[in-house]
Design an enzyme around this catalytic site. Sequence first.
Site, mmCIF file in Angstrom:
data_model
loop_
_atom_site.group_PDB
_atom_site.id
_atom_site.type_symbol
_atom_site.label_atom_id
_atom_site.label_comp_id
_atom_site.label_asym_id
_atom_site.label_seq_id
_atom_site.Cartn_x
_atom_site.Cartn_y
_atom_site.Cartn_z
ATOM 1 C CG ASP A 16 -2.027 1.034 1.062
ATOM 2 O OD1 ASP A 16 -2.073 1.886 0.075
ATOM 3 O OD2 ASP A 16 -2.831 0.931 1.940
ATOM 4 C CG HIS A 33 0.506 2.164 -9.226
ATOM 5 N ND1 HIS A 33 0.597 1.740 -8.384
ATOM 6 C CD2 HIS A 33 -0.758 2.337 -9.792
ATOM 7 C CE1 HIS A 33 -0.561 2.214 -7.634
ATOM 8 N NE2 HIS A 33 -1.503 2.516 -8.831
ATOM 9 C CG LEU A 127 9.738 -17.451 -3.836
ATOM 10 C CD1 LEU A 127 9.194 -17.294 -2.411
ATOM 11 C CD2 LEU A 127 9.738 -15.751 -4.069
HETATM 12 C C1 FPP Z 1 -1.748 -0.277 -3.336
HETATM 13 O O1 FPP Z 1 -1.563 1.564 -3.477
HETATM 14 C C2 FPP Z 1 -0.665 -0.770 -4.614
HETATM 15 C C3 FPP Z 1 -2.442 -1.758 -5.346
HETATM 16 C C4 FPP Z 1 -3.141 -1.277 -5.713
HETATM 17 C C5 FPP Z 1 -1.430 -1.441 -6.339
HETATM 18 C C6 FPP Z 1 0.122 -2.398 -6.659
HETATM 19 C C7 FPP Z 1 0.524 -3.088 -8.044
HETATM 20 C C8 FPP Z 1 2.668 -3.187 -7.979
HETATM 21 C C9 FPP Z 1 2.375 -2.932 -6.416
HETATM 22 C C10 FPP Z 1 2.195 -2.992 -9.039
HETATM 23 C C11 FPP Z 1 3.460 -4.437 -9.223
HETATM 24 C C12 FPP Z 1 2.411 -5.545 -9.169
HETATM 25 C C13 FPP Z 1 2.837 -7.085 -9.401
HETATM 26 C C14 FPP Z 1 2.982 -8.545 -8.698
HETATM 27 C C15 FPP Z 1 3.656 -7.142 -10.757
HETATM 28 P P1 FPP Z 1 -2.851 2.906 -3.835
HETATM 29 O O2 FPP Z 1 -2.703 3.429 -5.207
HETATM 30 O O3 FPP Z 1 -3.154 2.366 -3.386
HETATM 31 O O4 FPP Z 1 -1.918 3.715 -3.063
HETATM 32 P P2 FPP Z 1 -2.387 5.440 -1.795
HETATM 33 O O5 FPP Z 1 -3.044 4.485 -0.518
HETATM 34 O O6 FPP Z 1 -1.299 5.701 -1.501
HETATM 35 O O7 FPP Z 1 -3.261 5.742 -3.017
#
Ligand code: FPP
Length: 232
Positions: A16, A33, A127
């Site tokens: 997050d 991201h 893994l």
């Molecule tokens: C949450 O941060 C994150 C996500 C919804 C996306 C997670 C995805 C990745 C890290 C991409 C890579 C993953 C793989 C497996 C290739 P948020 O956008 O909710 O952050 P915020 O709460 O600060 O808005």
Amino acid sequence: MESFEKLPSHVSIIMDGNGRWAQRHSLPRFKGHYEGVESVRAVVECCCELGIPYLSLFAFSEENWNRPQDEVSRLMELFALSMKNELNNFIKNGVRFVVLGNRERFSENLNSAIDEMMRSTAAGSALTLVVFLSYSGRWDILQAARKLAVTHPDGNFGMEEISSALVTSRIPDPDLLIRTSGEMRISNYMLWQLSYTEIVVVDTLWPDFRKTSFLDALREYEKRDRRFGKVK
Ligand code: FPP
């Protein structure tokens, strides 16, 4: 690499804070991201080095479909791209890649990239990397209940049958759940499977969560006394 007296067999992470990271750097959200993928790489590497056999990542929840269309599309692109980029690396390092979730809404392109990735890495034994995409804990329990209603219409089933009907049936329950960015919520993640999981919440935003932060979380886990509801 550091040594640990006690290591979890399955570490799960709610990644997050990508959006906030981007905001703090005056960048568009999707850049957060993209930077988050580097943290995924760092943590996968660490698990391989330490011999942690299962790592799971909550990458996209069912609720995330309600984000602005542009962000959803960018995330889908990023998932497909990351899989393509990591394929050879995963094969080389013995990483078995598994996607769990409701894949009905994915494009054909993404679904075939996922199938290809799972097929090509199926023999990996160092893994198991589980990526939860379009997943929610309630959805998992619902699809399990639907299966059991067919296989056990008399209602004569127990906990084992429920665990086996969940999409995680072949993955052990997590020992450690890490959530980044300071949020103290489960957010409809593995509701059944997290019953006795140790939870570590860190303030670090996911794109800043690299090797040192991961090792710190493992140190915190090492201190925990797991009693599973019993008396020592
Ligand atoms: C949450 O941060 C994150 C996500 C919804 C996306 C997670 C995805 C990745 C890290 C991409 C890579 C993953 C793989 C497996 C290739 P948020 O956008 O909710 O952050 P915020 O709460 O600060 O808005």
